[in-house]
Design a protein around this motif. Structure first.
Motif, PDB file in Angstrom:
ATOM      1  N   VAL A 100       4.436   5.084   2.225  1.00 32.75           N
ATOM      2  CA  VAL A 100       4.654   3.650   2.306  1.00 32.75           C
ATOM      3  C   VAL A 100       5.512   3.378   3.535  1.00 32.75           C
ATOM      4  N   PHE A 101       5.145   2.354   4.304  1.00 39.64           N
ATOM      5  CA  PHE A 101       5.884   2.001   5.512  1.00 39.64           C
ATOM      6  C   PHE A 101       6.418   0.583   5.351  1.00 39.64           C
ATOM      7  N   ILE A 102       7.752   0.488   5.411  1.00 38.67           N
ATOM      8  CA  ILE A 102       8.434  -0.769   5.101  1.00 38.67           C
ATOM      9  C   ILE A 102       9.317  -1.165   6.273  1.00 38.67           C
ATOM     10  N   GLU A 103       9.165  -2.374   6.729  1.00 39.76           N
ATOM     11  CA  GLU A 103      10.045  -2.906   7.763  1.00 39.76           C
ATOM     12  C   GLU A 103      11.307  -3.422   7.071  1.00 39.76           C
ATOM     13  N   SER A 104      12.395  -2.693   7.238  1.00 39.89           N
ATOM     14  CA  SER A 104      13.642  -3.029   6.568  1.00 39.89           C
ATOM     15  C   SER A 104      14.410  -4.070   7.361  1.00 39.89           C
ATOM     16  N   SER A 105      14.680  -5.175   6.728  1.00 45.09           N
ATOM     17  CA  SER A 105      15.505  -6.194   7.359  1.00 45.09           C
ATOM     18  C   SER A 105      16.922  -5.685   7.560  1.00 45.09           C
ATOM     19  N   ALA A 106      17.418  -4.932   6.595  1.00 45.15           N
ATOM     20  CA  ALA A 106      18.801  -4.448   6.655  1.00 45.15           C
ATOM     21  C   ALA A 106      19.008  -3.490   7.813  1.00 45.15           C
ATOM     22  N   MET A 107      18.033  -2.607   8.073  1.00 43.62           N
ATOM     23  CA  MET A 107      18.213  -1.576   9.098  1.00 43.62           C
ATOM     24  C   MET A 107      17.508  -1.901  10.410  1.00 43.62           C
ATOM     25  N   GLY A 108      16.680  -2.938  10.403  1.00 41.28           N
ATOM     26  CA  GLY A 108      16.025  -3.330  11.633  1.00 41.28           C
ATOM     27  C   GLY A 108      15.052  -2.297  12.150  1.00 41.28           C
ATOM     28  N   ARG A 109      14.405  -1.577  11.252  1.00 42.41           N
ATOM     29  CA  ARG A 109      13.440  -0.561  11.656  1.00 42.41           C
ATOM     30  C   ARG A 109      12.456  -0.336  10.508  1.00 42.41           C
ATOM     31  N   THR A 110      11.391   0.390  10.814  1.00 44.23           N
ATOM     32  CA  THR A 110      10.414   0.738   9.788  1.00 44.23           C
ATOM     33  C   THR A 110      10.814   2.051   9.129  1.00 44.23           C
ATOM     34  N   ILE A 111      10.854   2.050   7.814  1.00 46.43           N
ATOM     35  CA  ILE A 111      11.239   3.214   7.026  1.00 46.43           C
ATOM     36  C   ILE A 111      10.019   3.733   6.284  1.00 46.43           C
ATOM     37  N   GLN A 112       9.825   5.034   6.341  1.00 41.49           N
ATOM     38  CA  GLN A 112       8.768   5.674   5.557  1.00 41.49           C
ATOM     39  C   GLN A 112       9.327   6.127   4.220  1.00 41.49           C
ATOM     40  N   VAL A 113       8.584   5.868   3.172  1.00 40.94           N
ATOM     41  CA  VAL A 113       8.924   6.332   1.828  1.00 40.94           C
ATOM     42  C   VAL A 113       7.675   6.954   1.228  1.00 40.94           C
ATOM     43  N   ASP A 114       7.755   8.211   0.834  1.00 42.47           N
ATOM     44  CA  ASP A 114       6.631   8.859   0.167  1.00 42.47           C
ATOM     45  C   ASP A 114       6.750   8.653  -1.340  1.00 42.47           C
ATOM     46  N   VAL A 115       5.622   8.439  -1.979  1.00 38.51           N
ATOM     47  CA  VAL A 115       5.612   8.193  -3.422  1.00 38.51           C
ATOM     48  C   VAL A 115       4.588   9.110  -4.070  1.00 38.51           C
ATOM     49  N   LEU A 116       5.042   9.892  -5.037  1.00 39.69           N
ATOM     50  CA  LEU A 116       4.158  10.653  -5.917  1.00 39.69           C
ATOM     51  C   LEU A 116       3.926   9.796  -7.151  1.00 39.69           C
ATOM     52  N   HIS A 117       2.682   9.649  -7.572  1.00 39.37           N
ATOM     53  CA  HIS A 117       2.375   8.682  -8.623  1.00 39.37           C
ATOM     54  C   HIS A 117       1.112   9.082  -9.355  1.00 39.37           C
ATOM     55  N   PRO A 118       0.907   8.586 -10.576  1.00 37.76           N
ATOM     56  CA  PRO A 118      -0.358   8.857 -11.268  1.00 37.76           C
ATOM     57  C   PRO A 118      -1.526   8.197 -10.553  1.00 37.76           C
ATOM     58  N   ALA A 119      -2.713   8.675 -10.820  1.00 35.39           N
ATOM     59  CA  ALA A 119      -3.895   8.129 -10.165  1.00 35.39           C
ATOM     60  C   ALA A 119      -4.288   6.767 -10.719  1.00 35.39           C
ATOM     61  N   GLY A 120      -3.957   6.490 -11.971  1.00 38.90           N
ATOM     62  CA  GLY A 120      -4.396   5.254 -12.602  1.00 38.90           C
ATOM     63  C   GLY A 120      -3.348   4.165 -12.592  1.00 38.90           C
ATOM     64  N   ASP A 121      -3.668   3.089 -13.261  1.00 40.89           N
ATOM     65  CA  ASP A 121      -2.748   1.981 -13.419  1.00 40.89           C
ATOM     66  C   ASP A 121      -1.882   2.211 -14.659  1.00 40.89           C
ATOM     67  N   GLY A 122      -1.099   1.216 -15.003  1.00 39.64           N
ATOM     68  CA  GLY A 122      -0.231   1.318 -16.164  1.00 39.64           C
ATOM     69  C   GLY A 122       1.221   1.413 -15.756  1.00 39.64           C
ATOM     70  N   ALA A 123       2.066   0.718 -16.494  1.00 39.98           N
ATOM     71  CA  ALA A 123       3.490   0.671 -16.168  1.00 39.98           C
ATOM     72  C   ALA A 123       4.127   2.040 -16.330  1.00 39.98           C
ATOM     73  N   ARG A 124       5.100   2.338 -15.463  1.00 38.87           N
ATOM     74  CA  ARG A 124       5.743   3.649 -15.476  1.00 38.87           C
ATOM     75  C   ARG A 124       7.141   3.551 -14.882  1.00 38.87           C
TER      76      ARG A 124
END
Length: 319
Positions: free
Chosen positions: A46-70
């Motif tokens: 995930v690539f997020i433009e952080s207002s606080a840091m004034g730069r783009t931050i990468q965040v990797d996410v491991l997640h289930p393949a399907g939907d559903g709250a977790r």
């Protein structure tokens, strides 16, 4: 990218301020979702433009393949994070270990010697560090919105990241159900010399973080002084003794310096962990603390303790 240039306005959570030194997300903090790369059906960058840091931050996410709250487990890196990916995925079996589990594992990329905190001043070496704001205000709404997070969170980390996990939890207790530290020293005062040295050793000016040791900002980031805010949370800590153990022949290239420093560093961590355990006991706060009879400050041991911690952390967040 699966999603490119999708603007997402993120409003900070509204909370009641808990004590005078708890971080106050009182103003809206906007972050913009730039895009998401699906590395596999269960791993995304995930690539997020952080207002606080004034730069783009990468965040990797491991997640289930399907939907559903977790629930979500925010897992922080050490002093020298990986390039292009979290060292948790580069030096351990975290991706395989969490496969099939119903949760998001959130892995910020970057933040060398940052202690994942909001620095008072921009640093010539590191630039603008506002990691606490990013992790507690900007990132969670995006994780919950894009990856079906249910708002039930834990946070953990190794070494520097473990220190930061406890600092962030005591300053933002409303956000986390559980906290874990793998070879971490959650006593900022006791570790102040090591903290200052670790930043300076990587080219930063440690005074730009919280000022000089002994200043009010250091006390405001000391979990030992704010340990009462951990009451009611699930707590996990682990440490070796610095005595060589079964993994010394498996040295990871990501921390080759541990061949020389892993033993002495872990001796200090062990002492700090014992002191923090006494602090929790004095307050009547239960914790699971694993004291291994051997083990150095290195990744193979953190993989072991990640596995060992999971029954404790996972059950706390319903994963």
């Amino acid at each position: 990218m699966r999603r490119t240039k999708v603007a997402v306005a993120v409003l900070a959570f509204a909370i009641a301020v808990i004590g005078p030194v708890v971080a106050e997300p009182a103003t809206a903090s906007a972050a913009r979702l730039i895009g998401i790369d699906d590395v596999s059906p269960t791993r995304s960058s995930v690539f997020i433009e952080s207002s606080a840091m004034g730069r783009t931050i990468q965040v990797d996410v491991l997640h289930p393949a399907g939907d559903g709250a977790r629930p979500s487990y925010y897992l922080l890196d050490g002093l020298d994070p990986g390039v292009g990916q979290s060292t948790w995925t580069n030096a351990t079996d975290a991706e395989a270990f969490f496969a099939g589990k119903n949760l998001n594992v959130v892995l910020p990329v970057g933040g060398q010697a940052s202690y994942y905190t909001d620095w008072q001043r921009d640093d010539p070496r590191f630039g603008r560090y506002q990691w606490e704001t990013f992790l507690t205000r900007e990132l969670p709404p995006i994780i919950d919105g894009e990856f079906h997070g249910n708002g039930v969170n834990a946070i953990g980390g190794l070494s520097m990241g473990g220190n930061a996990a406890f600092i962030i939890t005591t300053r933002n207790p409303w956000l986390y159900h559980a906290v874990a530290g793998y070879s971490a020293c959650p006593d900022t005062t006791l570790a102040s010399g090591a903290v200052m040295f670790s930043i300076a050793n990587r080219g930063g000016n440690p005074a730009n973080m919280w000022g000089a040791p002994g200043s009010p900002a250091w006390a405001e980031h000391d979990p030992a002084l704010m340990a009462d805010r951990l009451r009611g949370k699930t707590i996990y800590l682990s440490t070796g003794t610095g005595v060589p153990g079964p993994h010394e022949s498996e040295m990871k290239p990501q921390l080759a310096e541990n061949i020389f420093l892993g033993g002495p560093v872990e001796v200090g961590v062990n002492t700090c962990t014992a002191a923090f355990e006494q602090r929790l006991r004095a307050l009547g706060i239960p914790a699971r603390i694993d004291f291994s009879p051997s083990g150095t400050h290195s990744w193979s041991y953190w993989q072991d303790t990640l596995h060992a911690s999971w029954p404790t952390i996972g059950s706390a967040i319903g994963a």
